[in-house]
Design a protein around this motif. Structure first.
Motif, PDB file in Angstrom:
ATOM      1  N   GLY A  20       0.783  -1.223   0.000  1.00  0.00           N
ATOM      2  CA  GLY A  20       0.000   0.000   0.000  1.00  0.00           C
ATOM      3  C   GLY A  20       0.813   1.271   0.000  1.00  0.00           C
ATOM      4  N   GLU A  21       2.110   1.201   0.311  1.00  0.00           N
ATOM      5  CA  GLU A  21       2.960   2.386   0.302  1.00  0.00           C
ATOM      6  C   GLU A  21       3.401   2.709  -1.121  1.00  0.00           C
ATOM      7  N   SER A  22       3.612   4.002  -1.387  1.00  0.00           N
ATOM      8  CA  SER A  22       3.952   4.447  -2.745  1.00  0.00           C
ATOM      9  C   SER A  22       5.109   5.432  -2.715  1.00  0.00           C
ATOM     10  N   ILE A  23       5.720   5.592  -3.888  1.00  0.00           N
ATOM     11  CA  ILE A  23       6.736   6.615  -4.108  1.00  0.00           C
ATOM     12  C   ILE A  23       6.667   7.008  -5.581  1.00  0.00           C
ATOM     13  N   TYR A  24       6.982   8.265  -5.880  1.00  0.00           N
ATOM     14  CA  TYR A  24       6.898   8.706  -7.269  1.00  0.00           C
ATOM     15  C   TYR A  24       8.185   9.364  -7.721  1.00  0.00           C
ATOM     16  N   THR A  25       8.372   9.373  -9.030  1.00  0.00           N
ATOM     17  CA  THR A  25       9.553   9.958  -9.640  1.00  0.00           C
ATOM     18  C   THR A  25       9.162  10.454 -11.026  1.00  0.00           C
ATOM     19  N   GLN A  26      10.099  11.143 -11.689  1.00  0.00           N
ATOM     20  CA  GLN A  26       9.824  11.552 -13.056  1.00  0.00           C
ATOM     21  C   GLN A  26       9.859  10.335 -13.965  1.00  0.00           C
ATOM     22  N   SER A  27       9.267  10.459 -15.136  1.00  0.00           N
ATOM     23  CA  SER A  27       9.210   9.361 -16.094  1.00  0.00           C
ATOM     24  C   SER A  27      10.620   8.885 -16.434  1.00  0.00           C
ATOM     25  N   GLY A  28      10.871   7.568 -16.300  1.00  0.00           N
ATOM     26  CA  GLY A  28      12.176   7.003 -16.608  1.00  0.00           C
ATOM     27  C   GLY A  28      13.162   7.048 -15.463  1.00  0.00           C
ATOM     28  N   GLY A  29      12.734   7.424 -14.244  1.00  0.00           N
ATOM     29  CA  GLY A  29      13.662   7.590 -13.125  1.00  0.00           C
ATOM     30  C   GLY A  29      13.971   6.321 -12.362  1.00  0.00           C
ATOM     31  N   MET A  30      13.216   5.236 -12.585  1.00  0.00           N
ATOM     32  CA  MET A  30      13.419   4.002 -11.840  1.00  0.00           C
ATOM     33  C   MET A  30      14.521   3.155 -12.464  1.00  0.00           C
ATOM     34  N   ALA A  31      15.348   2.509 -11.603  1.00  0.00           N
ATOM     35  CA  ALA A  31      16.410   1.635 -12.098  1.00  0.00           C
ATOM     36  C   ALA A  31      15.948   0.174 -12.134  1.00  0.00           C
ATOM     37  N   TRP A  32      15.457  -0.349 -11.001  1.00  0.00           N
ATOM     38  CA  TRP A  32      14.861  -1.681 -10.982  1.00  0.00           C
ATOM     39  C   TRP A  32      13.928  -1.801  -9.783  1.00  0.00           C
ATOM     40  N   MET A  33      13.051  -2.839  -9.839  1.00  0.00           N
ATOM     41  CA  MET A  33      12.081  -3.019  -8.759  1.00  0.00           C
ATOM     42  C   MET A  33      11.647  -4.476  -8.686  1.00  0.00           C
ATOM     43  N   ASP A  34      11.106  -4.850  -7.525  1.00  0.00           N
ATOM     44  CA  ASP A  34      10.574  -6.197  -7.330  1.00  0.00           C
ATOM     45  C   ASP A  34       9.259  -6.358  -8.093  1.00  0.00           C
ATOM     46  N   GLY A  35       8.868  -7.625  -8.271  1.00  0.00           N
ATOM     47  CA  GLY A  35       7.639  -7.908  -9.001  1.00  0.00           C
ATOM     48  C   GLY A  35       6.378  -7.481  -8.263  1.00  0.00           C
ATOM     49  N   GLY A  36       6.467  -7.257  -6.948  1.00  0.00           N
ATOM     50  CA  GLY A  36       5.288  -6.893  -6.171  1.00  0.00           C
ATOM     51  C   GLY A  36       5.000  -5.408  -6.153  1.00  0.00           C
ATOM     52  N   ILE A  37       5.454  -4.674  -7.168  1.00  0.00           N
ATOM     53  CA  ILE A  37       5.235  -3.228  -7.241  1.00  0.00           C
ATOM     54  C   ILE A  37       4.530  -2.912  -8.558  1.00  0.00           C
ATOM     55  N   THR A  38       3.491  -2.111  -8.487  1.00  0.00           N
ATOM     56  CA  THR A  38       2.767  -1.688  -9.689  1.00  0.00           C
ATOM     57  C   THR A  38       3.142  -0.245 -10.032  1.00  0.00           C
ATOM     58  N   MET A  39       2.990   0.103 -11.299  1.00  0.00           N
ATOM     59  CA  MET A  39       3.383   1.417 -11.800  1.00  0.00           C
ATOM     60  C   MET A  39       2.181   2.117 -12.408  1.00  0.00           C
ATOM     61  N   ASP A  40       2.019   3.411 -12.074  1.00  0.00           N
ATOM     62  CA  ASP A  40       0.947   4.218 -12.647  1.00  0.00           C
ATOM     63  C   ASP A  40       1.535   5.547 -13.104  1.00  0.00           C
ATOM     64  N   THR A  41       1.478   5.811 -14.416  1.00  0.00           N
ATOM     65  CA  THR A  41       2.025   7.044 -14.983  1.00  0.00           C
ATOM     66  C   THR A  41       0.909   8.045 -15.223  1.00  0.00           C
ATOM     67  N   ASN A  42       1.087   9.270 -14.740  1.00  0.00           N
ATOM     68  CA  ASN A  42       0.066  10.299 -14.898  1.00  0.00           C
ATOM     69  C   ASN A  42       0.689  11.679 -14.786  1.00  0.00           C
ATOM     70  N   VAL A  43      -0.095  12.692 -15.096  1.00  0.00           N
ATOM     71  CA  VAL A  43       0.339  14.073 -14.926  1.00  0.00           C
ATOM     72  C   VAL A  43      -0.014  14.467 -13.495  1.00  0.00           C
ATOM     73  N   LYS A  44       0.881  14.210 -12.596  1.00  0.00           N
ATOM     74  CA  LYS A  44       0.621  14.426 -11.158  1.00  0.00           C
ATOM     75  C   LYS A  44       0.328  15.901 -10.890  1.00  0.00           C
ATOM     76  N   GLY A  45      -0.857  16.161 -10.294  1.00  0.00           N
ATOM     77  CA  GLY A  45      -1.228  17.524  -9.960  1.00  0.00           C
ATOM     78  C   GLY A  45      -1.922  18.282 -11.069  1.00  0.00           C
ATOM     79  N   GLY A  46      -2.083  17.665 -12.236  1.00  0.00           N
ATOM     80  CA  GLY A  46      -2.754  18.341 -13.342  1.00  0.00           C
ATOM     81  C   GLY A  46      -1.806  18.836 -14.409  1.00  0.00           C
ATOM     82  N   LEU A  47      -2.369  19.209 -15.560  1.00  0.00           N
ATOM     83  CA  LEU A  47      -1.571  19.578 -16.727  1.00  0.00           C
ATOM     84  C   LEU A  47      -0.711  20.808 -16.476  1.00  0.00           C
TER      85      LEU A  47
END
Length: 227
Positions: A20-47
């Motif tokens: 249930g915990e989350s963290i966000y970064t800019q698009s392409g900022g992640m290096a690697w992650m475990d399989g138990g993590i889902t990703m959601d890409t959006n315009v955080k805060g609006g256009l």
């Protein structure tokens, strides 16, 4: 959430999220992650907020990673040689940072833009008119070039910094640009025409390398069209 910063000159931060915990970064900022993590890409805060982030050196779209299993690891790597600064934002302070300083943060951290209040600071301060503003509540991780020094400035205490060596500072620290005095200092001192003047009270983070100087050192070794 637990984190561990590893690596020396090319650091990364390993973050372990509970379900249930989350963290966000800019698009392409992640290096690697475990399989138990889902990703959601959006315009955080609006256009409009996303467009503002683009001017401060980040991407229009932000990626939010959420753990579906306990102890799920995700790693974010620095994009240049330097250090990663962990910073806990408590809601009582805001921080002004150089462009592209933001690496990742928890959802309660707000990443916005800050316009320099003085024309001289924007025109000659090395970071332009738009900086990053970090507020809200949670953990944020910042990128810095080279080694990092943290200074606590007392009320009225002044530190003068070469252009581009400021990583960030607490809101309330006065940020100004002053002209280097003396003909010989300007033309032969090697520091250019301007210095950044920071006046306390507040916390200041300084970096030993600027990206402009680092790039300038590499340019003579880059291949050209004729070579």
């Amino acid at each position: 959430m637990e984190y561990r910063i590893f690596g020396e000159d090319l650091p990364a931060v390993s973050i372990k999220l509970n379900a249930g915990e989350s963290i966000y970064t800019q698009s392409g900022g992640m290096a690697w992650m475990d399989g138990g993590i889902t990703m959601d890409t959006n315009v955080k805060g609006g256009l409009m907020k996303g467009i503002g982030r683009m001017f401060s050196g980040e991407s229009l779209f932000m990626a939010t990673y959420t753990a579906t299993k306990p102890e799920s690891e995700i790693v974010f790597a620095s994009t240049f040689p330097g250090k990663i600064i962990p910073l806990e934002v408590d809601g009582g302070h805001k921080y002004i940072c150089q462009k592209s300083a933001f690496l990742c943060g928890t959802p309660g951290v707000d990443l916005g833009i800050e316009f320099t209040k003085r024309f001289s600071a924007g025109a000659f301060g090395g970071e332009g008119f738009i900086l990053q503003r970090i507020s809200g509540q949670g953990m944020v991780f910042l990128e810095a070039a080279g080694s990092v020094v943290r200074r606590e400035l007392a009320p009225g205490e002044v530190i003068k910094v070469d252009t581009g060596n400021v990583v960030g500072f607490q809101e309330g620290v006065r940020y100004e640009i002053e002209t280097v005095k003396g003909f010989k200092n300007i033309f032969f001192g090697g520091e250019g025409l301007f210095l950044t003047r920071l006046t306390g009270p507040g916390t200041v983070w300084l970096q030993t390398i600027t990206m402009q100087n680092f790039a300038g050192r590499l340019i003579p070794f880059l291949p050209t069209a004729g070579n």
